[in-house]
Motif scaffolding. Structure first.
Motif, PDB file in Angstrom:
ATOM      1  N   ALA A   1       0.662  -1.318  -0.172  1.00 28.95           N
ATOM      2  CA  ALA A   1       0.126   0.163  -0.070  1.00 28.95           C
ATOM      3  C   ALA A   1       0.916   1.281  -0.014  1.00 28.95           C
ATOM      4  CB  ALA A   1      -0.900  -0.095   1.003  1.00 28.95           C
ATOM      5  N   GLN A   2       0.456   2.263  -0.668  1.00 30.20           N
ATOM      6  CA  GLN A   2       1.091   3.486  -0.790  1.00 30.20           C
ATOM      7  C   GLN A   2       0.526   4.468   0.209  1.00 30.20           C
ATOM      8  OE1 GLN A   2       0.629   3.925  -4.856  1.00 30.20           O
ATOM      9  NE2 GLN A   2      -1.060   5.562  -4.641  1.00 30.20           N
ATOM     10  N   SER A   3       1.234   5.549   0.940  1.00 31.92           N
ATOM     11  CA  SER A   3       0.571   6.431   1.782  1.00 31.92           C
ATOM     12  C   SER A   3       1.646   7.597   1.792  1.00 31.92           C
ATOM     13  CB  SER A   3       0.678   5.961   3.163  1.00 31.92           C
ATOM     14  OG  SER A   3       1.818   5.557   3.799  1.00 31.92           O
ATOM     15  N   VAL A   4       1.197   8.737   2.144  1.00 29.34           N
ATOM     16  CA  VAL A   4       1.891   9.764   2.303  1.00 29.34           C
ATOM     17  C   VAL A   4       1.472  10.725   3.414  1.00 29.34           C
ATOM     18  CG1 VAL A   4       0.316  11.300   0.657  1.00 29.34           C
ATOM     19  CG2 VAL A   4       2.563  11.857   0.764  1.00 29.34           C
ATOM     20  N   ALA A   5       2.504  11.310   4.330  1.00 32.23           N
ATOM     21  CA  ALA A   5       2.140  12.196   5.279  1.00 32.23           C
ATOM     22  C   ALA A   5       2.518  13.384   5.157  1.00 32.23           C
ATOM     23  CB  ALA A   5       2.819  11.377   6.631  1.00 32.23           C
ATOM     24  N   GLN A   6       1.849  14.523   5.835  1.00 27.38           N
ATOM     25  CA  GLN A   6       2.328  15.770   5.808  1.00 27.38           C
ATOM     26  C   GLN A   6       2.092  16.252   7.202  1.00 27.38           C
ATOM     27  OE1 GLN A   6       0.020  16.912   1.895  1.00 27.38           O
ATOM     28  NE2 GLN A   6       1.165  18.486   2.576  1.00 27.38           N
ATOM     29  N   PRO A   7       2.927  16.328   8.010  1.00 28.20           N
ATOM     30  CA  PRO A   7       2.881  16.062   9.488  1.00 28.20           C
ATOM     31  C   PRO A   7       2.647  17.889   9.799  1.00 28.20           C
ATOM     32  CG  PRO A   7       5.275  16.300   8.801  1.00 28.20           C
ATOM     33  CD  PRO A   7       4.507  16.100   7.422  1.00 28.20           C
ATOM     34  N   GLU A   8       2.540  18.717   9.238  1.00 22.08           N
ATOM     35  CA  GLU A   8       2.181  20.108   9.686  1.00 22.08           C
ATOM     36  C   GLU A   8       0.667  20.299   8.967  1.00 22.08           C
ATOM     37  OE1 GLU A   8       6.893  21.747   9.697  1.00 22.08           O
ATOM     38  OE2 GLU A   8       5.586  21.151   7.845  1.00 22.08           O
ATOM     39  N   ASP A   9      -0.092  20.854   9.797  1.00 22.61           N
ATOM     40  CA  ASP A   9      -1.284  21.473   9.387  1.00 22.61           C
ATOM     41  C   ASP A   9      -1.013  22.827   8.646  1.00 22.61           C
ATOM     42  OD1 ASP A   9      -3.468  19.637  11.882  1.00 22.61           O
ATOM     43  OD2 ASP A   9      -2.720  18.930  10.091  1.00 22.61           O
ATOM     44  N   GLN A  10      -0.188  23.397   9.326  1.00 26.25           N
ATOM     45  CA  GLN A  10      -0.027  24.957   9.013  1.00 26.25           C
ATOM     46  C   GLN A  10       1.508  25.092   9.030  1.00 26.25           C
ATOM     47  OE1 GLN A  10      -3.080  27.608   9.713  1.00 26.25           O
ATOM     48  NE2 GLN A  10      -1.809  29.543   9.803  1.00 26.25           N
ATOM     49  N   SER A  26       5.238   6.497   1.774  1.00 27.52           N
ATOM     50  CA  SER A  26       5.858   5.083   1.906  1.00 27.52           C
ATOM     51  C   SER A  26       4.954   4.240   0.556  1.00 27.52           C
ATOM     52  CB  SER A  26       5.030   4.478   3.176  1.00 27.52           C
ATOM     53  OG  SER A  26       5.411   3.042   3.141  1.00 27.52           O
ATOM     54  N   VAL A  27       6.098   3.544   0.015  1.00 21.70           N
ATOM     55  CA  VAL A  27       5.674   2.915  -1.193  1.00 21.70           C
ATOM     56  C   VAL A  27       6.523   1.564  -1.398  1.00 21.70           C
ATOM     57  CG1 VAL A  27       4.881   4.717  -2.488  1.00 21.70           C
ATOM     58  CG2 VAL A  27       7.067   4.198  -2.926  1.00 21.70           C
ATOM     59  N   SER A  28       6.143   0.566  -1.967  1.00 18.57           N
ATOM     60  CA  SER A  28       6.809  -0.671  -2.039  1.00 18.57           C
ATOM     61  C   SER A  28       7.891  -0.682  -3.139  1.00 18.57           C
ATOM     62  CB  SER A  28       5.729  -1.852  -2.326  1.00 18.57           C
ATOM     63  OG  SER A  28       5.309  -1.436  -3.686  1.00 18.57           O
ATOM     64  N   GLY A  29       7.698   0.332  -4.272  1.00 17.19           N
ATOM     65  CA  GLY A  29       8.967   0.462  -5.209  1.00 17.19           C
ATOM     66  C   GLY A  29       9.362   1.814  -5.341  1.00 17.19           C
ATOM     67  N   ASN A  30       9.966   2.132  -6.211  1.00 17.14           N
ATOM     68  CA  ASN A  30      10.613   3.522  -6.697  1.00 17.14           C
ATOM     69  C   ASN A  30       9.207   4.494  -6.751  1.00 17.14           C
ATOM     70  OD1 ASN A  30      13.273   2.968  -6.317  1.00 17.14           O
ATOM     71  ND2 ASN A  30      13.183   2.363  -8.684  1.00 17.14           N
ATOM     72  N   PRO A  31       9.338   5.589  -5.774  1.00 19.28           N
ATOM     73  CA  PRO A  31       8.014   6.483  -5.917  1.00 19.28           C
ATOM     74  C   PRO A  31       7.977   7.556  -7.143  1.00 19.28           C
ATOM     75  CG  PRO A  31       9.668   7.287  -4.251  1.00 19.28           C
ATOM     76  CD  PRO A  31      10.398   6.096  -4.853  1.00 19.28           C
ATOM     77  N   TYR A  32       6.862   7.797  -7.504  1.00 20.02           N
ATOM     78  CA  TYR A  32       6.566   8.923  -8.279  1.00 20.02           C
ATOM     79  C   TYR A  32       5.737  10.073  -7.355  1.00 20.02           C
ATOM     80  CZ  TYR A  32       7.049   5.728 -12.313  1.00 20.02           C
ATOM     81  OH  TYR A  32       7.263   4.816 -13.133  1.00 20.02           O
ATOM     82  N   LEU A  33       6.596  11.016  -7.074  1.00 19.78           N
ATOM     83  CA  LEU A  33       5.939  12.111  -6.223  1.00 19.78           C
ATOM     84  C   LEU A  33       5.762  13.375  -6.809  1.00 19.78           C
ATOM     85  CD1 LEU A  33       9.057  11.161  -3.863  1.00 19.78           C
ATOM     86  CD2 LEU A  33       6.694  10.885  -3.349  1.00 19.78           C
ATOM     87  N   PHE A  34       4.756  13.979  -6.250  1.00 16.66           N
ATOM     88  CA  PHE A  34       4.055  15.110  -6.900  1.00 16.66           C
ATOM     89  C   PHE A  34       3.936  16.100  -5.807  1.00 16.66           C
ATOM     90  CE2 PHE A  34       2.818  13.248 -11.051  1.00 16.66           C
ATOM     91  CZ  PHE A  34       3.095  12.131 -10.587  1.00 16.66           C
ATOM     92  N   TRP A  35       3.755  17.564  -6.177  1.00 15.42           N
ATOM     93  CA  TRP A  35       3.342  18.550  -5.316  1.00 15.42           C
ATOM     94  C   TRP A  35       2.316  19.467  -6.110  1.00 15.42           C
ATOM     95  CZ3 TRP A  35       3.358  19.660  -0.370  1.00 15.42           C
ATOM     96  CH2 TRP A  35       4.357  19.141   0.535  1.00 15.42           C
ATOM     97  N   TYR A  36       1.056  19.456  -5.367  1.00 17.80           N
ATOM     98  CA  TYR A  36       0.007  20.448  -5.896  1.00 17.80           C
ATOM     99  C   TYR A  36      -0.152  21.803  -4.906  1.00 17.80           C
ATOM    100  CZ  TYR A  36      -0.969  16.693  -9.490  1.00 17.80           C
ATOM    101  OH  TYR A  36      -1.074  15.979 -10.620  1.00 17.80           O
ATOM    102  N   VAL A  93       1.748  10.847  -3.760  1.00 21.66           N
ATOM    103  CA  VAL A  93       2.764   9.541  -4.422  1.00 21.66           C
ATOM    104  C   VAL A  93       1.630   8.552  -4.964  1.00 21.66           C
ATOM    105  CG1 VAL A  93       2.481   8.485  -2.216  1.00 21.66           C
ATOM    106  CG2 VAL A  93       4.511   7.964  -3.312  1.00 21.66           C
ATOM    107  N   ARG A  94       2.712   7.950  -5.789  1.00 23.35           N
ATOM    108  CA  ARG A  94       2.294   6.623  -6.577  1.00 23.35           C
ATOM    109  C   ARG A  94       3.233   5.740  -6.815  1.00 23.35           C
ATOM    110  NH1 ARG A  94       2.173   4.147 -11.459  1.00 23.35           N
ATOM    111  NH2 ARG A  94       0.224   3.744 -12.421  1.00 23.35           N
TER     112      ARG A  94
END
Lengths: 113, 114
Positions: A1-10, A26-36, A93-94
Motif C-alpha cells: 500500500a502507498q501512503s503519504v504524510a504531511q506532518p504540519e497542518d499549517q 511510503s511505497v513498495s517500489g520507486n516512488p513517483y512524487l508530486f506537489w500540488y 505519491v504513486r
C-alpha cells in the motif's frame, strides 16, 4: 500500500524568508512524487514532480523539492516566500505498480508581511 | 482553453434526493477521476476511468455511481443523498495515467446535504 504524510497542518513564514513544507511517503517500489497547490475556492494545480533523475526538482513559481530516498521524504522549498504563496499544499505519491495517486492531508502555508 | 469543467459550482440537496455532478474535459485525456475533499482529510478518490466504457472504484465509492460513455465526459451520480456526502467534489483528468503524467483539476462542486 502507498501512503503519504504531511506532518504540519499549517506553516507560518514571513515574506522574504525561506519556506519548507514537509512530506514523507511510503511505497513498495520507486516512488513517483508530486506537489500540488490549491488556492481558495479553486481546484488543485500542479507544481512539480519527481519521477527519476536529479534529486532536486524545480517547479512553478520558484518552488523546488528535494527527493531523499533514505529518509523517504520529498519536502517542498522556496528560498524567499511571497504573500501570494499563501495557499494549501498537497503532496502526492504513486507506486509504479498502482494506478492511482494518494494525496496527503494538506499543509496550509501562511506568508505574512 | 477550458481544461476541466465542473457543473454546478454549488448545490444544496435534501436527504434522499439524487443529483448528477457533471465533468467535462477538452484535452483528449484518457484518464478521469472523481475526488471528494473534506476538511483535514485531503482528497479521497471516489471513482476513476481509464477510458470510455471503463470505470473502477476508488477508496470511497459507496453511495456514488459513474459512467464514461465518451472520452470527454465523466458524470458522478448520487442516488440517495446523505449528510455524509456533504463535501467538495473535484474532477480531474490526465493523459495515459497518473504515474508520470499530471492531473488537471476542475474548480470543484460544493455540495451540502441537509
Amino acid at each position: 500500500a502507498q501512503s503519504v504524510a504531511q506532518p504540519e497542518d499549517q506553516v507560518n513564514v514571513a515574506e522574504g524568508n525561506p519556506l519548507t513544507v514537509k512530506c514523507t511517503y511510503s511505497v513498495s517500489g520507486n516512488p513517483y512524487l508530486f506537489w500540488y497547490v490549491q488556492y481558495p475556492n479553486r481546484g488543485l494545480q500542479f507544481l512539480l514532480k519527481y519521477i527519476t533523475g536529479d534529486n532536486l526538482v524545480k517547479g512553478s513559481y520558484g518552488f523546488e523539492a528535494e527527493f531523499n530516498k533514505s529518509q523517504t521524504s520529498f519536502h517542498l522549498k522556496k528560498p524567499s516566500a511571497l504573500v501570494s504563496d499563501s495557499a494549501l499544499y498537497f503532496c502526492a505519491v504513486r507506486d509504479p505498480t498502482a494506478s492511482k495517486l494518494t494525496f496527503g492531508t494538506g499543509t496550509r502555508l501562511q506568508v505574512t508581511l | 482553453n477550458a481544461g476541466v469543467t465542473q457543473t454546478p459550482k454549488f448545490r444544496i440537496l435534501k436527504i434522499g434526493q439524487s443529483m448528477t455532478l457533471q465533468c467535462a474535459q477538452d484535452m483528449n485525456h484518457n484518464y478521469m477521476y472523481w475526488y471528494r475533499q473534506d476538511p483535514g482529510m485531503g482528497l479521497k478518490l471516489i471513482y476513476y476511468s481509464v477510458g470510455a466504457g471503463i470505470t473502477d472504484k476508488g477508496e470511497v465509492p459507496n453511495g456514488y455511481n459513474v459512467s464514461r460513455s465518451t472520452t470527454e465526459d465523466f458524470p458522478l451520480r448520487l442516488e440517495l443523498a446523505a449528510p455524509s456526502q456533504t463535501s467538495v467534489y473535484f474532477c480531474a483528468s490526465s493523459l495515459q495515467g497518473s504515474s508520470k503524467n499530471i492531473q488537471y483539476f476542475g474548480a470543484g462542486t460544493r455540495l451540502s446535504v441537509l
